[in-house]
Scaffold this active site. Structure first.
Site, PDB file in Angstrom:
ATOM      1  N   PRO A   1      -8.726-102.669  13.878  1.00 30.81           N
ATOM      2  CA  PRO A   1      -8.407-101.239  13.750  1.00 30.81           C
ATOM      3  C   PRO A   1      -7.503-100.868  12.580  1.00 30.81           C
ATOM      4  CG  PRO A   1      -7.075-102.201  15.468  1.00 30.81           C
ATOM      5  CD  PRO A   1      -8.006-103.287  14.988  1.00 30.81           C
ATOM      6  N   CYS A   2      -8.024-100.983  11.370  1.00 27.64           N
ATOM      7  CA  CYS A   2      -7.242-100.588  10.202  1.00 27.64           C
ATOM      8  C   CYS A   2      -6.984 -99.085  10.186  1.00 27.64           C
ATOM      9  CB  CYS A   2      -7.902-101.058   8.919  1.00 27.64           C
ATOM     10  SG  CYS A   2      -9.576-100.478   8.678  1.00 27.64           S
ATOM     11  N   HIS A   3      -7.743 -98.325  10.970  1.00 28.37           N
ATOM     12  CA  HIS A   3      -7.500 -96.879  11.051  1.00 28.37           C
ATOM     13  C   HIS A   3      -6.164 -96.566  11.715  1.00 28.37           C
ATOM     14  CE1 HIS A   3      -9.487 -97.860  14.896  1.00 28.37           C
ATOM     15  NE2 HIS A   3      -8.780 -96.863  15.398  1.00 28.37           N
TER      16      HIS A   3
END
Length: 157
Positions: A117-119
């Protein structure tokens, strides 16, 4: 294989060892046949978009990637659902506090969107900053996870 989601089509690929790609694409094109890991990923992503899944249970295959990038991506997987952290928070987590820019590049080259989850990484000030698929998509994912405070700065743990 492709999955139609609220943020658009996702291309999903996996080796026999784990997921190798979850990538947003404009339109589905021809693709390799999926395997059990791809099918499990499609189910888990569908559950995620219906707010029925907060954590993914899938093997990942980062073969051929640098140790640094892998360490960043592993740290990203530890960010709890519905929370955010900063690039400097990730740099500190991997015991490399001066690597903030390199952490940003590792986020940019993350091959397995959403699952890694780089978001959930935002600017230290709490501002939404860079996302490979655009800030609107980043905002949509954060709002899906935490509608009340989707851009609130949080701790890694």
């Amino acid at each position: 294989m492709f999955l139609d989601t609220p943020i658009g089509f996702l291309r999903i690929e996996a080796s026999d060892n784990g997921l190798t790609m979850v990538k947003k694409v404009d339109l589905p094109t021809s693709s390799n046949p999926g395997n059990d890991i791809v099918e499990r990923c499609k189910v888990q992503l569908t559950e995620y978009f219906y707010r029925k899944r907060k954590k993914f249970d899938l093997p990942l295959d980062f073969q051929g990637r640098s140790e640094f990038m892998i360490s960043v991506w592993q740290a990203l997987r530890e960010i709890p659902y519905g929370t955010t952290t900063s690039y400097s928070g990730i740099a500190n987590k991997i015991n490399n506090p001066k690597s903030v820019r390199a952490v940003g590049l590792a986020n940019k080259y993350n091959p397995i969107a959403i699952i890694v989850p780089c978001h959930r990484v935002i600017g230290k000030s709490g501002a939404l900053t860079g996302y490979f698929y655009g800030l609107d998509t980043k905002r949509d994912l954060l709002e899906l996870e935490n509608p009340a405070a989707y851009s609130k700065q949080g701790e890694l743990f």
